[in-house]
Design a protein around this motif. Structure first.
Motif, PDB file in Angstrom:
ATOM      1  N   PHE A  73      47.447 -31.257  26.074  1.00 41.77           N
ATOM      2  CA  PHE A  73      48.467 -30.355  26.605  1.00 41.77           C
ATOM      3  C   PHE A  73      47.995 -29.629  27.858  1.00 41.77           C
ATOM      4  N   SER A  74      46.777 -29.118  27.832  1.00 39.20           N
ATOM      5  CA  SER A  74      46.305 -28.305  28.953  1.00 39.20           C
ATOM      6  C   SER A  74      46.124 -29.108  30.230  1.00 39.20           C
ATOM      7  N   GLU A  75      46.009 -30.451  30.118  1.00 42.30           N
ATOM      8  CA  GLU A  75      45.919 -31.274  31.309  1.00 42.30           C
ATOM      9  C   GLU A  75      47.285 -31.482  31.965  1.00 42.30           C
ATOM     10  N   LEU A  76      48.341 -31.474  31.144  1.00 38.78           N
ATOM     11  CA  LEU A  76      49.681 -31.707  31.649  1.00 38.78           C
ATOM     12  C   LEU A  76      50.432 -30.420  31.975  1.00 38.78           C
ATOM     13  N   PHE A  77      50.207 -29.359  31.179  1.00 38.62           N
ATOM     14  CA  PHE A  77      51.055 -28.181  31.240  1.00 38.62           C
ATOM     15  C   PHE A  77      50.236 -26.901  31.355  1.00 38.62           C
ATOM     16  N   ALA A 122      55.154 -15.432  29.446  1.00 33.86           N
ATOM     17  CA  ALA A 122      54.701 -14.767  28.213  1.00 33.86           C
ATOM     18  C   ALA A 122      53.718 -15.624  27.411  1.00 33.86           C
ATOM     19  N   PRO A 123      52.542 -15.917  27.975  1.00 34.06           N
ATOM     20  CA  PRO A 123      51.577 -16.752  27.252  1.00 34.06           C
ATOM     21  C   PRO A 123      51.133 -16.172  25.924  1.00 34.06           C
ATOM     22  N   ASP A 124      51.277 -14.855  25.753  1.00 36.29           N
ATOM     23  CA  ASP A 124      50.885 -14.245  24.479  1.00 36.29           C
ATOM     24  C   ASP A 124      51.844 -14.607  23.346  1.00 36.29           C
ATOM     25  N   HIS A 125      52.995 -15.218  23.684  1.00 38.10           N
ATOM     26  CA  HIS A 125      53.944 -15.662  22.667  1.00 38.10           C
ATOM     27  C   HIS A 125      53.795 -17.149  22.351  1.00 38.10           C
ATOM     28  N   ILE A 126      52.792 -17.798  22.951  1.00 37.48           N
ATOM     29  CA  ILE A 126      52.535 -19.218  22.715  1.00 37.48           C
ATOM     30  C   ILE A 126      51.282 -19.345  21.860  1.00 37.48           C
ATOM     31  N   VAL A 127      51.391 -20.030  20.736  1.00 36.58           N
ATOM     32  CA  VAL A 127      50.282 -20.151  19.794  1.00 36.58           C
ATOM     33  C   VAL A 127      49.940 -21.624  19.608  1.00 36.58           C
ATOM     34  N   SER A 128      48.660 -21.933  19.713  1.00 35.27           N
ATOM     35  CA  SER A 128      48.189 -23.301  19.501  1.00 35.27           C
ATOM     36  C   SER A 128      47.589 -23.409  18.106  1.00 35.27           C
ATOM     37  N   GLU A 129      48.077 -24.385  17.343  1.00 39.76           N
ATOM     38  CA  GLU A 129      47.545 -24.657  16.008  1.00 39.76           C
ATOM     39  C   GLU A 129      47.172 -26.134  15.946  1.00 39.76           C
ATOM     40  N   GLY A 130      45.963 -26.449  16.368  1.00 38.47           N
ATOM     41  CA  GLY A 130      45.540 -27.837  16.446  1.00 38.47           C
ATOM     42  C   GLY A 130      46.313 -28.566  17.522  1.00 38.47           C
ATOM     43  N   ILE A 176      49.552 -28.796  17.564  1.00 34.55           N
ATOM     44  CA  ILE A 176      50.910 -28.249  17.572  1.00 34.55           C
ATOM     45  C   ILE A 176      50.938 -26.954  18.375  1.00 34.55           C
ATOM     46  N   LEU A 177      51.930 -26.828  19.242  1.00 34.72           N
ATOM     47  CA  LEU A 177      52.170 -25.594  19.970  1.00 34.72           C
ATOM     48  C   LEU A 177      53.404 -24.916  19.405  1.00 34.72           C
ATOM     49  N   LYS A 178      53.314 -23.617  19.176  1.00 35.01           N
ATOM     50  CA  LYS A 178      54.445 -22.859  18.674  1.00 35.01           C
ATOM     51  C   LYS A 178      54.853 -21.819  19.716  1.00 35.01           C
ATOM     52  N   LEU A 179      56.145 -21.829  20.055  1.00 31.79           N
ATOM     53  CA  LEU A 179      56.710 -20.861  20.975  1.00 31.79           C
ATOM     54  C   LEU A 179      57.522 -19.854  20.188  1.00 31.79           C
ATOM     55  N   LYS A 180      57.272 -18.566  20.439  1.00 33.07           N
ATOM     56  CA  LYS A 180      57.880 -17.504  19.646  1.00 33.07           C
ATOM     57  C   LYS A 180      58.811 -16.659  20.513  1.00 33.07           C
ATOM     58  N   LEU A 181      59.951 -16.332  19.923  1.00 35.69           N
ATOM     59  CA  LEU A 181      60.908 -15.410  20.531  1.00 35.69           C
ATOM     60  C   LEU A 181      61.046 -14.195  19.637  1.00 35.69           C
ATOM     61  N   ASP A 182      60.881 -13.003  20.231  1.00 33.65           N
ATOM     62  CA  ASP A 182      61.152 -11.765  19.499  1.00 33.65           C
ATOM     63  C   ASP A 182      61.970 -10.848  20.397  1.00 33.65           C
ATOM     64  N   ASN A 183      62.176  -9.605  19.967  1.00 30.34           N
ATOM     65  CA  ASN A 183      63.022  -8.705  20.748  1.00 30.34           C
ATOM     66  C   ASN A 183      62.325  -8.168  21.984  1.00 30.34           C
ATOM     67  N   ILE A 184      61.078  -8.599  22.200  1.00 32.36           N
ATOM     68  CA  ILE A 184      60.352  -8.211  23.414  1.00 32.36           C
ATOM     69  C   ILE A 184      60.462  -9.297  24.476  1.00 32.36           C
ATOM     70  N   SER A 185      60.300 -10.561  24.057  1.00 31.38           N
ATOM     71  CA  SER A 185      60.269 -11.630  25.052  1.00 31.38           C
ATOM     72  C   SER A 185      60.437 -12.995  24.400  1.00 31.38           C
ATOM     73  N   PRO A 242      59.841 -13.215  14.222  1.00 28.56           N
ATOM     74  CA  PRO A 242      59.981 -14.078  15.399  1.00 28.56           C
ATOM     75  C   PRO A 242      60.659 -15.404  15.073  1.00 28.56           C
ATOM     76  N   PHE A 243      61.399 -15.921  16.058  1.00 30.56           N
ATOM     77  CA  PHE A 243      62.009 -17.234  15.972  1.00 30.56           C
ATOM     78  C   PHE A 243      61.036 -18.228  16.601  1.00 30.56           C
ATOM     79  N   VAL A 244      60.708 -19.276  15.866  1.00 32.63           N
ATOM     80  CA  VAL A 244      59.616 -20.157  16.279  1.00 32.63           C
ATOM     81  C   VAL A 244      60.099 -21.603  16.361  1.00 32.63           C
ATOM     82  N   SER A 245      59.862 -22.235  17.512  1.00 34.35           N
ATOM     83  CA  SER A 245      60.018 -23.681  17.666  1.00 34.35           C
ATOM     84  C   SER A 245      58.633 -24.275  17.895  1.00 34.35           C
ATOM     85  N   ALA A 246      58.399 -25.456  17.330  1.00 38.84           N
ATOM     86  CA  ALA A 246      57.081 -26.097  17.407  1.00 38.84           C
ATOM     87  C   ALA A 246      57.186 -27.400  18.192  1.00 38.84           C
ATOM     88  N   PHE A 247      56.084 -27.745  18.895  1.00 38.33           N
ATOM     89  CA  PHE A 247      56.065 -28.901  19.792  1.00 38.33           C
ATOM     90  C   PHE A 247      54.764 -29.674  19.615  1.00 38.33           C
TER      91      PHE A 247
END
Length: 290
Positions: free
Chosen positions: A24-28, A33-41, A43-52, A205-210
């Protein structure tokens, strides 16, 4: 013609299986809001909350090719949220190819909205339901962009094709390199039942995974906007004067099998088509004829 159709199917299936994958880091890179992006192996999870919300973008731009990503969408009550996977150039006269996954009230089906912008003009929306629950597992979403057509595919099934009809005076995106973008954001002013259902922030948070990002496309240098020499790097790169799969005539139309799949999708899952919206358009867009 049948030979070309068979070549197309073979080429498409081969590409879908063998496209070049990369870390991922080679392509993207994160662009919001990088603090709302979580890497789990893997899988990348993008989070939406009432802040961002949050998002990331490709390091390079591309002109023609194919982009795949596997997505698992926000579960439960996702009303008001949008998960987006798209390609776009820059500026007011930009080109853009959109997948937008429109949030829903728990228990209602997700809507997938696709759109195409050419020289800054969009208004080419289609909306589909899905033949599976996109929140329980990962599914593959693909943008295929050749000289002859643009295809939107889900799990290798075409849901939309936009043909190049420049000979009829209809604009087609072919000169502007586009970056790849993925984001999760709040759009409760319009996204769910026309904005009548708002985002319930108690469910955040609302979470979509990629996962499984794949790019097989003509890469453009960000610094010089020159086409890079062909190589075996992160993504398929191309050089002028060399024919690539997206140049081949077989990529300009669907074979019989894919045509049947597209007809099935349109019959069973298409719920809105701008080309049928006579209330919206006094004069239908030219590409809607024929």
């Amino acid at each position: 013609m049948e030979v070309e159709f068979k070549m197309f199917l073979l080429c498409l299936m081969t590409l879908l299986k063998l496209a070049i994958s990369a870390n991922f880091s080679e392509l993207f890179q994160p662009n919001w809001a990088p603090d709302h992006i979580v890497s789990e192996g893997d899988i990348l999870k993008l989070k939406l909350d009432n802040i961002s919300g949050c998002g990331f973008a490709s390091r390079s731009k591309y002109i023609f090719g194919r982009v795949d990503v596997q997505i698992k969408l926000v579960e439960g009550d996702s009303a008001g949220t949008v998960t987006a996977f798209y390609m776009s150039s820059e500026g007011p006269n930009h080109d853009e190819l959109d997948f937008e996954f429109l949030g829903n009230v728990s228990g209602e089906p997700y809507l997938v909205q696709t759109n195409i912008y050419v020289n800054g003009t969009g208004y080419r929306e289609q909306r589909h339901t899905l033949w599976f629950d996109p929140t329980t597992d990962f599914h593959s979403y693909s943008l295929l962009w050749s000289h002859g057509c643009i295809m939107f595919l889900i799990d290798r099934v075409p849901i939309r094709i936009f043909a190049n009809k420049e000979e009829d005076g209809i604009p087609y995106p072919k000169t502007q390199a586009m970056g790849i973008y993925i984001s999760v954001w709040n759009a409760d002013d319009w996204v769910t039942q026309g904005g009548r259902v708002k985002t319930n922030w108690s469910h955040a948070p609302f979470v979509s995974a990629f996962q499984s990002f794949e790019v097989d496309a003509c890469e453009i240098s960000q610094e010089s906007d020159e086409i890079l020499p062909k190589s075996d790097g992160v993504a398929r790169k191309c050089s002028k004067g060399v024919e690539h799969w997206w140049d081949k005539p077989a990529m300009n139309s669907l074979n019989m099998h894919l045509s049947h799949q597209l007809k099935w999708v349109r019959a069973k899952h298409l719920v809105y088509d701008y080309c049928k919206d006579t209330l919206r358009f006094n004069e239908m867009p030219r590409e809607c004829s024929g």
